[in-house]
Design an enzyme around this catalytic site. Sequence first.
Site, mmCIF file in Angstrom:
data_model
loop_
_atom_site.group_PDB
_atom_site.id
_atom_site.type_symbol
_atom_site.label_atom_id
_atom_site.label_comp_id
_atom_site.label_asym_id
_atom_site.label_seq_id
_atom_site.Cartn_x
_atom_site.Cartn_y
_atom_site.Cartn_z
ATOM 1 N N ASP A 6 0.701 -1.316 0.044
ATOM 2 C CA ASP A 6 -0.059 0.119 0.046
ATOM 3 C C ASP A 6 1.008 1.386 0.093
ATOM 4 O O ASP A 6 1.749 1.325 0.975
ATOM 5 C CB ASP A 6 -0.905 -0.102 1.155
ATOM 6 C CG ASP A 6 -2.032 1.199 1.293
ATOM 7 O OD1 ASP A 6 -2.037 1.743 0.272
ATOM 8 O OD2 ASP A 6 -2.601 1.364 2.371
ATOM 9 N N ASP A 101 -3.823 2.578 -5.463
ATOM 10 C CA ASP A 101 -2.460 2.510 -4.389
ATOM 11 C C ASP A 101 -2.255 1.359 -3.676
ATOM 12 O O ASP A 101 -1.616 1.274 -2.808
ATOM 13 C CB ASP A 101 -2.550 3.697 -3.452
ATOM 14 C CG ASP A 101 -3.717 3.837 -2.573
ATOM 15 O OD1 ASP A 101 -4.801 3.112 -2.942
ATOM 16 O OD2 ASP A 101 -3.907 4.539 -1.657
ATOM 17 N N GLU A 102 -2.959 0.240 -3.959
ATOM 18 C CA GLU A 102 -2.884 -1.116 -3.390
ATOM 19 C C GLU A 102 -2.514 -1.967 -4.289
ATOM 20 O O GLU A 102 -3.442 -2.184 -5.288
ATOM 21 C CB GLU A 102 -4.031 -1.342 -2.509
ATOM 22 C CG GLU A 102 -4.151 -0.298 -1.294
ATOM 23 C CD GLU A 102 -5.482 -0.668 -0.526
ATOM 24 O OE1 GLU A 102 -5.341 -1.441 0.689
ATOM 25 O OE2 GLU A 102 -6.680 -0.241 -0.732
#
Length: 420
Positions: A6, A101-102
Amino acid sequence: MYALVDCNNFYASCERLFRPDLQGRPIVVLSNNDGCVVARSAEAKRLGIKMAVPLFQVQEQIDRENIAVFSSNYALYGDISARVMTVLEQQAPAIEVYSIDEAFLDLNGLETNFPLVEYGLQLKQRVYQYTGIHVSVGIAPTKTLAKLANHAAKQYPATRGVVDLSDPLRQRRLLGLLPVQEVWGVGRRLSRRLNQQGVSSALALADCDAAWIRSHYSVTLERTVRELNGQPCMALEECPPPRQQILCSRSFARRITEYRDMRSAIAQYCSRAAEKLRQQGGLARVVTVFIRTNPHSQLETFYSHSASRMLSIPSADSRLLSATAHALLQSIWKPGFRYMKAGIMLSDLYPSGSFQPTLFDAPESPAAMRLMQAVDNINRSGRGQVRFASEMLSSGWQMQRNRLSPAYTTRWDQLPVVRA
């Protein structure tokens, strides 16, 4: 074994990437039309700036604390995200991009070669070296536990940003420290129900009887309970399933009262939805258009309406979809209102080539699809834009982004310049 990687404070980190003068300075990123705070740097969080707070409510604190404020720069965030995911794809056998974003990584078999904590630290260093983005890494035998491990990696500095929950005893220690609402998939409403049943921690949820959870809640929560106990119930999705519908909708920067402005907005939303449809290799058979005024205004009459039309043959041709959307808009438009929001939805989707037309229906023209592909290639190249004339009827409705940073990585005229 899975790893959840993350990016830390991703939007704020992207804004800081090409601005070394912002190191250590608090940063907030705003939502569409510069309305609310949707992302914060670690420094802004320590100052107590809350998520989703309207900008005007914290403007005084922003001025006092010298907080840097940015409009959402989706072009920049999307490009930096693609670079991060490219690095991750080189470091694991398989990857599931979960959000901008992960990403989940498949680590099966890697633990026999070297310690997973060491792997996580090397992964962090590699992503930062290649992209300038800091990440946290959570490692565990299930995706739900990997989510919690990643949460711990961010919360406890002593972990150096990497937490390995391979050990069942360590799993239970962490579960005992976390409230049940921190568990992936347990929202606020569900956590309140669980608290009423005496389930207040993640460990208490893990210790619940799976059959009882299924009968009183859902099979989804049962899977969560099993995952908390180290039983994988969610596999890695390397190729996410195609979306069942595509929606493009936004609130306007100012209220729309003219049909010309609304037609321009609907045309642009339709072009964007059609582009997304072609990206997943799909065709749409149903087009829906909706418009509405402000439902919370006490000074104006509320008006909301939508209309749908089924095409005889599913299509991904922007020209046909736009013409259909225009006809639908004409049927629901009412003058004299101040419209706040509009949108278009494509549904009843089919994979390209899978729809069987009747004997009297001609399939979509290959020439039309080649034309659309050429348009998409030009628009993605960064060297020009092909747009329909109806999209350019007006620009007054466009999203307000007064604090927009440059598109540092996707536009030649906005590349960062280093001066000696």
